[in-house]
Design a protein around this motif. Sequence first.
Motif, PDB file in Angstrom:
ATOM      1  N   TYR A 417       4.151   8.092   1.700  1.00 38.11           N
ATOM      2  CA  TYR A 417       4.570   9.262   2.259  1.00 38.11           C
ATOM      3  C   TYR A 417       4.190   8.536   3.734  1.00 38.11           C
ATOM      4  O   TYR A 417       4.763   9.317   4.642  1.00 38.11           O
ATOM      5  N   SER A 418       3.595   7.616   3.979  1.00 38.43           N
ATOM      6  CA  SER A 418       3.326   7.279   5.897  1.00 38.43           C
ATOM      7  C   SER A 418       4.339   7.078   6.185  1.00 38.43           C
ATOM      8  O   SER A 418       4.934   7.369   7.246  1.00 38.43           O
ATOM      9  N   PHE A 419       4.963   6.377   5.145  1.00 44.27           N
ATOM     10  CA  PHE A 419       6.299   6.048   5.816  1.00 44.27           C
ATOM     11  C   PHE A 419       7.893   6.712   5.794  1.00 44.27           C
ATOM     12  O   PHE A 419       8.222   6.759   7.071  1.00 44.27           O
ATOM     13  N   ALA A 420       7.771   7.410   4.935  1.00 47.93           N
ATOM     14  CA  ALA A 420       8.459   8.328   4.997  1.00 47.93           C
ATOM     15  C   ALA A 420       8.642   9.434   5.760  1.00 47.93           C
ATOM     16  O   ALA A 420       9.483   9.813   6.977  1.00 47.93           O
ATOM     17  N   VAL A 421       7.410  10.090   6.242  1.00 45.34           N
ATOM     18  CA  VAL A 421       7.262  10.697   7.254  1.00 45.34           C
ATOM     19  C   VAL A 421       7.448  10.025   8.764  1.00 45.34           C
ATOM     20  O   VAL A 421       7.745  11.519   8.941  1.00 45.34           O
TER      21      VAL A 421
END
Length: 489
Positions: A417-421
């Motif tokens: 989640y952190s990387f994609a967003v």
Amino acid sequence: MKRLIGLTLIALFAFLVVPAYSAESGTPAPLMLAQAATTEAPAAPAETPPPKVDTGDTAWILCSAALVMLMTPALGLFYGGMVRRKNVLGTLMQSFVALGIVTIEWVIIGYSMSFGPDVGGLIGDLSWLGLNGVGLEPNADYAATIPHQAFMVFQMMFAIITPALISGAIAERIKFSSYIVFIALWALLIYNPIAHWVWGVGGWIRNLGALDFAGGLVVHISSGVSALAAALYLGKRKGYGKELMAPHNLTMTITGAAILWFGWFGFNAGSALTAGGLAVSAFVVTHIASAAAALAWMFAEWSHRGKPTALGVASGAVVGLVAITPASGFVSPMSAIIIGAVGGLICYTAVSLKPRFGYDDSLDVVGVHAVGGTWGALATGLFASKLINPAGGDGLFFGNPGQLGIQAITILAAWVYSFAVSMVILKVIDMVMGLRASEEEEAEGLDLSQHGETGYMLDSFSGKGSMEEHSPHSKPVYASTSTPAPAQR
């Protein structure tokens, strides 16, 4: 390198044998806080008393909030000493400005999104928008002995420092205006949801049974992984790999690390939310883990590179603080030594290998926070014990292998989640206003190009040359031996 491998094997031996020996012998190594309570016969069920403000607990949480607040400008000092002289003020600003931006975001919407009434296990609703209904009476769901606003402001300080951590990965090349927009959107779209997942009543990670006492997932993995995304997206600094980019003021960095260590007692021990035995336990293991990691990093570097550096000891101390954060309310002092020492070795290795991967994480946010936070979250699943905190859970070494699996699932979720967003946020900002300073601005330095100021106005620096030429480091500190050029810090 052989000595480094030997040190690693010794640490792994302790890592595997000590907990097992403790469990088999029936005499646990730790000082078990709750042992006396658990040996007594359980009392008859009684009605839960209504929430009531305790002045001692309230005083402790207000002091802890102040300690965590101090960590953000301390982070600026820690990072500021590691950049080149022409970027020191801009680097300090990137931490300091978060105090303003995230505070306002938190008051208006962030606290409600993070801790407000649950919506589908994913986010809090907007019932507490603008702190509506967040008053001076306790909220029993979160802290039954302190005013609701005390809990809110304590959590605010966590929300402030987390996006500031990312700035170390993109130091010396991001436009200040774009940075402001980035941390505001990052807090809104990444920090708030993950905080709700892990700590909010009804959050899906909380309901899964994951253990994160003070922010391994919420603070360190989220920021460290987002730092990786940002470093990859922005690309390398101008001259990276060709020009010397040594730290310009290690005295400043050591001072920042010392203040971070001091503030971290509020970070971890304050997360007990009461002034009692659990806070004492978290305080003790926080200090022990940091000491163990500092020594592990120092000896690994000494063995690997021939000399122990001040920067290495400071970095190791921060690694220990990062690694113990999720476990601090669940583990014993002996477990803290292992968590810190293994964390120091793992993160030293991660930082040493960075040049081989070719990305420019200016100040090693990925190696310290993403890797250290991931190790800490996994270690919680290994060493957690209900004898330390009956409200927590047992880890693998205390008879519950399922806890390690839960920790792994939540780590993967936070990483993805952190990387994609973060990538989406970076792309949108870049399309709208651009992210990176121009080559001319970067060459001039962010202090002058972004702020019209300079960090130093001393006669000793007014002549020809630069402070880098007077640096005590004449060779790379963390660069791979196969990488020709400069220090990567």
